[in-house]
Design a protein around this motif. Structure first.
Motif, PDB file in Angstrom:
ATOM      1  N   ARG A  55       0.838  -1.209   0.000  1.00 56.45           N
ATOM      2  CA  ARG A  55       0.000   0.000   0.000  1.00 56.45           C
ATOM      3  C   ARG A  55       0.869   1.254   0.000  1.00 56.45           C
ATOM      4  O   ARG A  55       0.572   2.224  -0.695  1.00 56.45           O
ATOM      5  CB  ARG A  55      -0.927  -0.013   1.228  1.00 56.45           C
TER       6      ARG A  55
ATOM      7  N   GLU B 109       2.137   1.787  -3.459  1.00 54.90           N
ATOM      8  CA  GLU B 109       1.072   2.310  -4.318  1.00 54.90           C
ATOM      9  C   GLU B 109       0.868   3.806  -4.091  1.00 54.90           C
ATOM     10  O   GLU B 109       0.715   4.578  -5.047  1.00 54.90           O
ATOM     11  CB  GLU B 109      -0.236   1.570  -4.051  1.00 54.90           C
TER      12      GLU B 109
ATOM     13  N   GLU C  89       1.393   6.812  -6.748  1.00 57.98           N
ATOM     14  CA  GLU C  89       0.296   7.736  -7.048  1.00 57.98           C
ATOM     15  C   GLU C  89       0.715   9.188  -6.836  1.00 57.98           C
ATOM     16  O   GLU C  89       0.413  10.065  -7.652  1.00 57.98           O
ATOM     17  CB  GLU C  89      -0.907   7.395  -6.167  1.00 57.98           C
TER      18      GLU C  89
END
Length: 65
Positions: free
Chosen positions: A10, A13, A17
């Motif tokens: 996570r 990610e 992003e």
């Protein structure tokens, strides 16, 4: 161990992003800069520096006696 791996994925990610958002912001700023630079060069004559604002012509010289 599973929770650590999920948290790590996570985190990766979110970092990817955030990097994508920064890249989009940089591209938009570059496009804006390119537009303003191009629009300045289109005005009037073909001077590479762009348009120069002049004061009104009627106040340029004093009246002769």
């Amino acid at each position: 161990m599973y929770d650590y791996e999920m948290q790590r994925m996570r985190s990766d990610e979110l970092i990817a992003e955030a990097e994508a958002h920064r890249l989009v912001a940089e591209v938009r700023a570059a496009v804006r800069e390119g537009r303003s630079r191009r629009s300045g060069r289109r005005s009037g004559s073909r001077d590479p520096e762009g348009r120069v604002n002049e004061p009104p012509r009627r106040f340029r010289f004093t009246r002769a006696a």
